[in-house]
Design a protein around this motif. Structure first.
Motif, PDB file in Angstrom:
ATOM      1  N   ARG A   1       1.200 -10.150   4.569  1.00 48.93           N
ATOM      2  CA  ARG A   1       0.472  -8.938   4.971  1.00 48.93           C
ATOM      3  C   ARG A   1      -0.203  -9.113   6.328  1.00 48.93           C
ATOM      4  NH1 ARG A   1      -3.204  -5.768   0.911  1.00 48.93           N
ATOM      5  NH2 ARG A   1      -4.693  -7.205   1.844  1.00 48.93           N
TER       6      ARG A   1
ATOM      7  N   ALA B   1       6.736  -8.046   1.965  1.00 48.80           N
ATOM      8  CA  ALA B   1       5.332  -8.061   1.516  1.00 48.80           C
ATOM      9  C   ALA B   1       5.069  -7.055   0.406  1.00 48.80           C
ATOM     10  CB  ALA B   1       4.399  -7.804   2.692  1.00 48.80           C
ATOM     11  N   ASP B   2       5.529  -5.829   0.558  1.00 50.93           N
ATOM     12  CA  ASP B   2       5.246  -4.814  -0.459  1.00 50.93           C
ATOM     13  C   ASP B   2       5.892  -5.155  -1.791  1.00 50.93           C
ATOM     14  OD1 ASP B   2       3.735  -3.403   1.353  1.00 50.93           O
ATOM     15  OD2 ASP B   2       5.258  -1.879   1.763  1.00 50.93           O
TER      16      ASP B   2
END
Length: 201
Positions: A88, A143-144
């Motif tokens: 992130r 990341a998500d």
């Protein structure tokens, strides 16, 4: 090949150091310098920015990082949370992840991971016998997906890697480079092996 400006380095130093009596492992002295200083040398000059994931001693770690990144969620949830926090925080397409307690990592580790990536989204170091999942090159666009996995309770790095296109990078010519220092005895033995220092200090 991935150019340097597209790479961010992340040193994982956010654990509790339970096997070393709760000490902040990255700041433990090794051959006269903190462990994290040795690890940083494997990244500095090879990535655009060096991040350290830490949850205490933030000012001390700040001396060795361009930025210190705390876990996105508290409670010492393990290295996968540290990786997520680094993904992130990174501003580049790729993140090189290393642990804070491996001072003998190869000097050319970043180049090896990049060269071995191929078409994969994750490259993981393998010493010929076992994987080292916290020594990896990861596409930050994941990341998500990792955030969703963590929200679902996932804490196993290898299980999350298996959900994506990943590959092994052969580092079998230097397996000792990936030894983790989990105890004072581990540390003393490696100090002696690398620097000829007394093992009975």
């Amino acid at each position: 090949m991935i150019p340097q400006h597209e790479l961010t380095g992340l040193i994982l130093a956010g654990g509790q150091g339970r096997r070393m009596g709760g000490v902040d492992k990255g700041l433990v002295s090794f051959a006269g310098r903190p462990l994290v200083a040795h690890v940083r040398e494997r990244l500095a000059g090879r990535v655009a920015e060096v991040l350290i994931n830490a949850n205490r001693s933030l000012a001390a770690y700040g001396e060795f990082a361009d930025r210190v990144v705390e876990d996105a969620e508290g409670g010492y949830q393990g290295p996968l949370m540290g990786i997520y926090s680094g993904l992130r925080a990174a501003t580049t397409p790729w993140l090189v992840v290393v642990p804070c307690d491996t001072p003998a990592l190869p000097e050319d580790l970043v180049a090896r991971l990049v060269a071995g990536l191929g078409e994969a989204d994750i490259a993981v170091a393998c010493d010929g016998e076992r994987l080292h999942p916290v020594v990896a090159l990861i596409r930050t666009a994941l990341a998500d997906d990792l955030g969703a996995a963590l929200a679902g309770g996932e804490r196993k790095i290898d299980r999350w890697y298996a959900r994506h296109a990943w590959c092994r990078v052969d580092v079998s010519d230097c397996p000792a480079a990936f030894a983790n220092l989990n105890t004072d005895d581990d540390k003393r033995r490696l100090e002696q092996a690398l620097h000829g220092e007394p093992a009975n200090r």
